[in-house]
Design a protein around this motif. Structure first.
Motif, mmCIF file in Angstrom:
data_model
loop_
_atom_site.group_PDB
_atom_site.id
_atom_site.type_symbol
_atom_site.label_atom_id
_atom_site.label_comp_id
_atom_site.label_asym_id
_atom_site.label_seq_id
_atom_site.Cartn_x
_atom_site.Cartn_y
_atom_site.Cartn_z
ATOM 1 N N SER A 71 0.751 -1.160 0.018
ATOM 2 C CA SER A 71 0.061 -0.071 -0.146
ATOM 3 C C SER A 71 0.920 1.124 -0.029
ATOM 4 N N GLY A 72 2.158 1.260 0.194
ATOM 5 C CA GLY A 72 2.962 2.130 -0.137
ATOM 6 C C GLY A 72 4.608 1.614 -0.234
ATOM 7 N N PRO A 73 5.530 2.664 0.036
ATOM 8 C CA PRO A 73 6.809 2.139 -0.457
ATOM 9 C C PRO A 73 7.366 0.840 0.622
ATOM 10 N N THR A 74 7.823 0.035 -0.339
ATOM 11 C CA THR A 74 7.896 -1.095 0.527
ATOM 12 C C THR A 74 9.626 -1.620 0.311
ATOM 13 N N ASN A 75 10.404 -1.901 1.244
ATOM 14 C CA ASN A 75 11.655 -2.243 1.167
ATOM 15 C C ASN A 75 11.887 -3.672 0.542
ATOM 16 N N LEU A 76 12.937 -3.884 -0.211
ATOM 17 C CA LEU A 76 13.121 -4.921 -0.863
ATOM 18 C C LEU A 76 14.575 -5.571 -0.409
ATOM 19 N N ARG A 77 14.408 -6.963 -0.227
ATOM 20 C CA ARG A 77 16.060 -7.633 0.077
ATOM 21 C C ARG A 77 15.977 -8.982 -0.862
ATOM 22 N N ALA A 78 17.256 -9.241 -0.980
ATOM 23 C CA ALA A 78 17.379 -10.431 -1.716
ATOM 24 C C ALA A 78 16.399 -11.624 -1.034
ATOM 25 N N GLY A 79 16.022 -12.391 -2.005
ATOM 26 C CA GLY A 79 15.084 -13.383 -1.730
ATOM 27 C C GLY A 79 13.475 -12.877 -1.722
ATOM 28 N N ALA A 143 29.903 -5.845 -0.677
ATOM 29 C CA ALA A 143 30.285 -5.868 -2.034
ATOM 30 C C ALA A 143 31.521 -6.856 -2.172
ATOM 31 N N LEU A 144 31.596 -7.406 -3.495
ATOM 32 C CA LEU A 144 32.829 -8.405 -3.460
ATOM 33 C C LEU A 144 34.271 -7.665 -3.557
ATOM 34 N N ASP A 145 34.270 -6.210 -3.736
ATOM 35 C CA ASP A 145 35.679 -5.824 -3.748
ATOM 36 C C ASP A 145 35.972 -5.260 -2.488
ATOM 37 N N CYS A 146 35.290 -5.584 -1.227
ATOM 38 C CA CYS A 146 35.783 -5.507 -0.194
ATOM 39 C C CYS A 146 36.705 -6.431 0.320
ATOM 40 N N ASP A 147 37.699 -5.869 1.278
ATOM 41 C CA ASP A 147 38.666 -6.783 1.944
ATOM 42 C C ASP A 147 38.166 -7.902 2.443
ATOM 43 N N ILE A 148 36.984 -7.900 3.435
ATOM 44 C CA ILE A 148 36.039 -8.898 3.732
ATOM 45 C C ILE A 148 34.918 -8.651 3.294
ATOM 46 N N SER A 149 34.486 -9.644 2.458
ATOM 47 C CA SER A 149 33.313 -9.528 1.824
ATOM 48 C C SER A 149 32.175 -10.393 2.536
ATOM 49 N N ILE A 150 31.226 -10.082 2.941
ATOM 50 C CA ILE A 150 30.369 -10.790 3.822
ATOM 51 C C ILE A 150 29.132 -10.964 3.035
ATOM 52 N N LEU A 151 28.773 -12.040 2.239
ATOM 53 C CA LEU A 151 27.488 -12.269 1.410
ATOM 54 C C LEU A 151 25.968 -12.422 2.300
ATOM 55 N N GLU A 152 25.896 -11.218 3.059
ATOM 56 C CA GLU A 152 24.620 -11.497 3.982
ATOM 57 C C GLU A 152 23.777 -10.243 3.276
ATOM 58 N N PRO A 153 22.484 -10.360 3.158
ATOM 59 C CA PRO A 153 21.701 -9.203 2.484
ATOM 60 C C PRO A 153 21.593 -7.929 3.722
ATOM 61 N N GLY A 154 21.865 -8.472 4.904
ATOM 62 C CA GLY A 154 21.535 -7.280 5.924
ATOM 63 C C GLY A 154 22.670 -6.484 5.920
#
Length: 211
Positions: A71-79, A143-154
């Motif tokens: 009904s209004g702007p809704t945040n999106l995340r992976a999945g 981001a994959l170009d970070c020194d420590i890349s943490i692949l979590e959507p949060g």
């Protein structure tokens, strides 16, 4: 980076980059759904840094996210799954197989670097117990170009940084959406101590001071 794709695999994924993308029946849209019940301009996706949201453009049939009509702007995340005119679109994370320089080193590697540096000990997941020396400025994020890349959507793409200067180690949040936490307290910038617990979304590290 988040992408949006047809769940049935038709068409190419579309990168969700600023300022955003539109969904609709008209060919001028970034994501075209040529179906009855889909408006010419049906939904608008806004991208502002790491924040991604979708808004229905007052359509009769509406726009659904994970089965619920918005009904209004809704945040999106992976999945998340967006449904427009019965067609399902899926929000996905960029494929980690594309590369990157995730830095997760073993205890042996730490010995090779030397025990005179600060280090992080991974405290969650399959990497638990692995040690990451911090001998220079390190950037942490999704981001994959970070020194420590943490692949979590949060996590934000550029979430936080660690910087050793002299005998001190400073942690700075880089304006992340969900925050950086030390010993269960949200921080912007803090000087770390031996034994401090760092948390980024679901991932935890323990700080180890130089010997």
């Amino acid at each position: 980076m988040l992408k949006i794709q047809f769940k049935d695999g038709s068409g190419d994924p579309v990168d969700l980059v600023p300022p955003g993308k539109t969904i609709g029946q008209g060919s001028v849209n970034d994501i075209v759904i040529d179906k009855d019940g889909v408006n010419g301009f049906h939904a608008d996706i806004q991208v502002d840094g790491d924040a991604v949201s979708i808004t229905d453009i007052n359509t009769p049939s509406g726009t659904l996210v994970n089965g619920d009509k918005i009904s209004g702007p809704t945040n999106l995340r992976a999945g998340d799954v967006i449904t427009v005119g019965g067609v399902e679109l899926e929000v996905v994370e960029e494929d980690p197989a594309a590369g990157g320089k995730t830095l997760v080193l073993s205890g042996t590697a730490l010995i090779e670097v030397g025990s005179s540096s600060w280090s992080l000990v991974t405290d969650t997941g399959p990497e638990k117990g692995q040690v990451i020396p911090v001998v220079e400025r390190i950037e942490i994020g999704r981001a994959l170009d970070c020194d420590i890349s943490i692949l979590e959507p949060g996590l934000s793409r550029k979430h936080a940084e660690l910087e050793p200067v002299g005998d001190k180690l400073t942690l700075r949040d880089l304006g992340s959406v969900n925050g950086t936490w030390v010993n269960a307290e949200k921080v912007d910038e803090v000087e770390l101590k031996d034994g401090d617990q760092l948390q980024f979304d679901k991932v935890r590290f323990i700080v180890s001071a130089p010997n």
